[in-house]
Design an enzyme around this catalytic site. Structure first.
Site, PDB file in Angstrom:
ATOM      1  N   ARG A 234     -28.318 -11.172   5.472  1.00  0.00           N
ATOM      2  CA  ARG A 234     -27.547 -10.337   4.560  1.00  0.00           C
ATOM      3  C   ARG A 234     -26.071 -10.543   4.857  1.00  0.00           C
ATOM      4  NH1 ARG A 234     -31.216 -10.171   1.704  1.00  0.00           N
ATOM      5  NH2 ARG A 234     -32.409  -8.389   0.893  1.00  0.00           N
ATOM      6  N   ASP A 258     -26.027 -18.297   3.009  1.00  0.00           N
ATOM      7  CA  ASP A 258     -26.760 -18.131   1.759  1.00  0.00           C
ATOM      8  C   ASP A 258     -26.475 -16.751   1.179  1.00  0.00           C
ATOM      9  OD1 ASP A 258     -28.743 -19.005  -0.211  1.00  0.00           O
ATOM     10  OD2 ASP A 258     -29.998 -17.392   0.610  1.00  0.00           O
ATOM     11  N   GLU A 263     -21.211 -10.399  -2.471  1.00  0.00           N
ATOM     12  CA  GLU A 263     -21.910 -11.254  -3.440  1.00  0.00           C
ATOM     13  C   GLU A 263     -22.365 -10.521  -4.697  1.00  0.00           C
ATOM     14  OE1 GLU A 263     -25.374 -12.364  -0.897  1.00  0.00           O
ATOM     15  OE2 GLU A 263     -26.624 -11.410  -2.423  1.00  0.00           O
ATOM     16  N   HIS A 295     -27.560 -17.237  -2.450  1.00  0.00           N
ATOM     17  CA  HIS A 295     -28.744 -16.400  -2.215  1.00  0.00           C
ATOM     18  C   HIS A 295     -29.992 -17.034  -2.842  1.00  0.00           C
ATOM     19  CE1 HIS A 295     -29.705 -12.055  -0.967  1.00  0.00           C
ATOM     20  NE2 HIS A 295     -30.809 -12.776  -0.892  1.00  0.00           N
TER      21      HIS A 295
HETATM   22  P1  NAD Z   1     -38.441  -8.379   9.408  1.00  0.00           P
HETATM   23  O1  NAD Z   1     -38.296  -6.907   9.240  1.00  0.00           O
HETATM   24  O2  NAD Z   1     -39.812  -8.980   9.458  1.00  0.00           O
HETATM   25  O3  NAD Z   1     -37.697  -8.832  10.764  1.00  0.00           O
HETATM   26  C1  NAD Z   1     -36.443  -8.353  11.141  1.00  0.00           C
HETATM   27  C2  NAD Z   1     -36.391  -8.418  12.654  1.00  0.00           C
HETATM   28  O4  NAD Z   1     -35.068  -8.056  13.060  1.00  0.00           O
HETATM   29  C3  NAD Z   1     -37.370  -7.456  13.360  1.00  0.00           C
HETATM   30  O5  NAD Z   1     -38.124  -8.153  14.322  1.00  0.00           O
HETATM   31  C4  NAD Z   1     -36.447  -6.441  14.004  1.00  0.00           C
HETATM   32  O6  NAD Z   1     -36.970  -5.932  15.243  1.00  0.00           O
HETATM   33  C5  NAD Z   1     -35.199  -7.261  14.220  1.00  0.00           C
HETATM   34  N1  NAD Z   1     -33.998  -6.473  14.440  1.00  0.00           N
HETATM   35  C6  NAD Z   1     -33.683  -5.251  13.974  1.00  0.00           C
HETATM   36  N2  NAD Z   1     -32.473  -4.873  14.407  1.00  0.00           N
HETATM   37  C7  NAD Z   1     -32.016  -5.904  15.164  1.00  0.00           C
HETATM   38  C8  NAD Z   1     -30.816  -6.122  15.881  1.00  0.00           C
HETATM   39  N3  NAD Z   1     -29.849  -5.189  15.935  1.00  0.00           N
HETATM   40  N4  NAD Z   1     -30.668  -7.285  16.547  1.00  0.00           N
HETATM   41  C9  NAD Z   1     -31.647  -8.234  16.523  1.00  0.00           C
HETATM   42  N5  NAD Z   1     -32.800  -8.067  15.856  1.00  0.00           N
HETATM   43  C10 NAD Z   1     -32.977  -6.915  15.182  1.00  0.00           C
HETATM   44  O7  NAD Z   1     -37.563  -9.033   8.279  1.00  0.00           O
HETATM   45  P2  NAD Z   1     -37.700 -10.507   7.684  1.00  0.00           P
HETATM   46  O8  NAD Z   1     -38.713 -10.524   6.581  1.00  0.00           O
HETATM   47  O9  NAD Z   1     -37.831 -11.489   8.791  1.00  0.00           O
HETATM   48  O10 NAD Z   1     -36.273 -10.671   7.001  1.00  0.00           O
HETATM   49  C11 NAD Z   1     -35.080 -10.728   7.761  1.00  0.00           C
HETATM   50  C12 NAD Z   1     -33.925 -10.509   6.826  1.00  0.00           C
HETATM   51  O11 NAD Z   1     -33.815 -11.683   5.978  1.00  0.00           O
HETATM   52  C13 NAD Z   1     -34.171  -9.350   5.832  1.00  0.00           C
HETATM   53  O12 NAD Z   1     -33.705  -8.138   6.352  1.00  0.00           O
HETATM   54  C14 NAD Z   1     -33.372  -9.762   4.623  1.00  0.00           C
HETATM   55  O13 NAD Z   1     -32.116  -9.117   4.737  1.00  0.00           O
HETATM   56  C15 NAD Z   1     -33.211 -11.272   4.780  1.00  0.00           C
HETATM   57  N6  NAD Z   1     -33.803 -12.030   3.680  1.00  0.00           N
HETATM   58  C16 NAD Z   1     -33.030 -12.928   3.022  1.00  0.00           C
HETATM   59  C17 NAD Z   1     -33.557 -13.696   1.986  1.00  0.00           C
HETATM   60  C18 NAD Z   1     -32.736 -14.721   1.245  1.00  0.00           C
HETATM   61  O14 NAD Z   1     -33.160 -15.212   0.187  1.00  0.00           O
HETATM   62  N7  NAD Z   1     -31.571 -15.129   1.736  1.00  0.00           N
HETATM   63  C19 NAD Z   1     -34.892 -13.518   1.612  1.00  0.00           C
HETATM   64  C20 NAD Z   1     -35.666 -12.591   2.323  1.00  0.00           C
HETATM   65  C21 NAD Z   1     -35.117 -11.851   3.357  1.00  0.00           C
END
Ligand code: NAD
Length: 328
Positions: A234, A258, A263, A295
């Site tokens: 994000r 990305d 955005e 994105h």
């Molecule tokens: P998820 O919830 O499975 O994993 C997130 C991880 O981050 C968890 O293991 C959590 O414990 C950890 N976390 C929380 N706070 C933290 C911190 N302060 N420091 C380090 N780790 C921490 O989420 P996901 O499905 O793996 O997605 C991750 C992120 O990717 C989403 O939150 C979303 O914002 C982003 N995303 C982007 C796209 C894109 O197209 N660019 C698509 C999907 C998701």
């Protein structure tokens, strides 16, 4: 259940239409985003479906609730754009698609990393102009280098595994370490160690008040000089002013994004015939060692199909007053 599907993009339309067909739900597809100006359009609908750049703050939720909307169905995993407290207060149910293809996002992060490290964006343009010079195209082997991964949830885990496949040493930070990654040779360390030792840092944690501007002047100052920073998570995780300074000083060796913190009014639109007023984004595009995609990390056929099917399944369960594991 009548569903107003905000922010419908051309690339997802066919997948959504397929998933809704025969579901008993009545969708209305609209391209506009949901925000304070457009919330009134939801009159007569019991559910709205939204995407990453819809702004669902307390005011929007109050309007939706007053119009009789009962459900907000996110077509994404992140939900930082929805005020969940307000949704609870106004009895709106919020569902999301927690995982649709972690491979899509992790593979895009790897694509950005490879492109940035090996200067593919520059080489592509050069060769098209008949310039076969190799000046300025030197990268480094990822094999044996330290790759720091912040957040090893669904997507970060896949990214770690791919980088292990490259023969990189993977350093990870997550409040909840994943044993299967440890078994695969990933080392969980503190954030400071990630900053100090990593040649590459990839962000995969969610945007929360705690992680907002995680990458600021202080963090960049503690990173290894020349580090490559990849953000497919994000935009708000990264302080744009700080990375611009880091790139100008040379401390940041490269940046691939990305996602971008401002955005919302830009991405997913064709603005190629307009003057873009965002000076920070435009400044970023002038650096030779910056790659930005709009994105699109999630954008694979598999992901689009899963998003559409899970969204329809979430809505169907709530329409039938059944429990839904994807409810927030
Ligand atoms: P998820 O919830 O499975 O994993 C997130 C991880 O981050 C968890 O293991 C959590 O414990 C950890 N976390 C929380 N706070 C933290 C911190 N302060 N420091 C380090 N780790 C921490 O989420 P996901 O499905 O793996 O997605 C991750 C992120 O990717 C989403 O939150 C979303 O914002 C982003 N995303 C982007 C796209 C894109 O197209 N660019 C698509 C999907 C998701």
């Amino acid at each position: 259940m009548k569903v107003l599907v905000y922010s419908t993009r051309k690339d997802e339309r066919a997948f959504l239409a397929d998933a809704f067909s025969g579901s008993g739900l009545s969708p209305q597809f609209e391209e506009i985003h949901l925000n304070a100006r457009t919330a009134a359009l939801a009159e007569g609908y019991e559910a709205v479906s939204i995407f990453v750049n819809d702004q669902v703050d307390a005011g929007v939720i109050e309007v939706l609730a007053a119009l009789g909307v009962r459900v907000i169905a996110l077509r994404c995993a992140g939900y930082n754009n929805v005020d969940l407290e307000a949704a609870t207060q106004f009895s709106l149910q919020v569902v999301r698609v927690p995982a649709y293809s972690p491979y899509a996002v992790a593979e895009h992060a790897v694509a950005l990393l490879l492109g940035l490290n090996r200067h593919i964006h520059k080489a592509y343009n050069r060769v098209r102009e008949g310039n076969f010079s190799l000046d300025g195209l030197v990268g480094f082997d990822l094999h044996g280098k330290s790759v720091g991964v912040i957040g090893t949830g669904t997507i970060g885990q896949v990214f770690c595994s791919i980088m292990r496949g490259f023969g990189s040493q993977v350093l990870a930070f997550d409040p909840y370490p994943n044993q299967s990654l440890i078994d695969d040779g990933v080392s969980y360390v503190g954030l400071e160690d990630i900053y100090q030792w990593s040649d590459v840092i990839s962000l995969h944690c969610p945007l929360t008040p705690q992680t907002h501007h995680l990458v600021d002047d202080g963090a960049i100052g503690r990173m290894k000089p020349g580090v490559l920073l990849i953000n497919t998570s994000r935009g708000g995780l990264v302080d744009t002013q700080s990375v611009i300074q880091g790139l100008k000083s040379g401390h940041l060796g490269g940046l691939a994004l990305d996602v971008y913190e401002e955005e919302a009014d830009l991405f997913f639109e064709d603005l190629s015939d307009q003057v873009i007023a965002d000076d920070d984004l435009m400044r970023l595009t002038t650096f030779p060692n910056v790659i930005i995609t709009g994105h699109q990390a999630f954008l694979t056929r598999e992901a689009l199909q899963n998003i559409a099917q899970t969204t329809v399944s979430n809505l169907t369960l709530l329409a039938q007053s059944q429990p839904c594991i994807n409810q927030l």
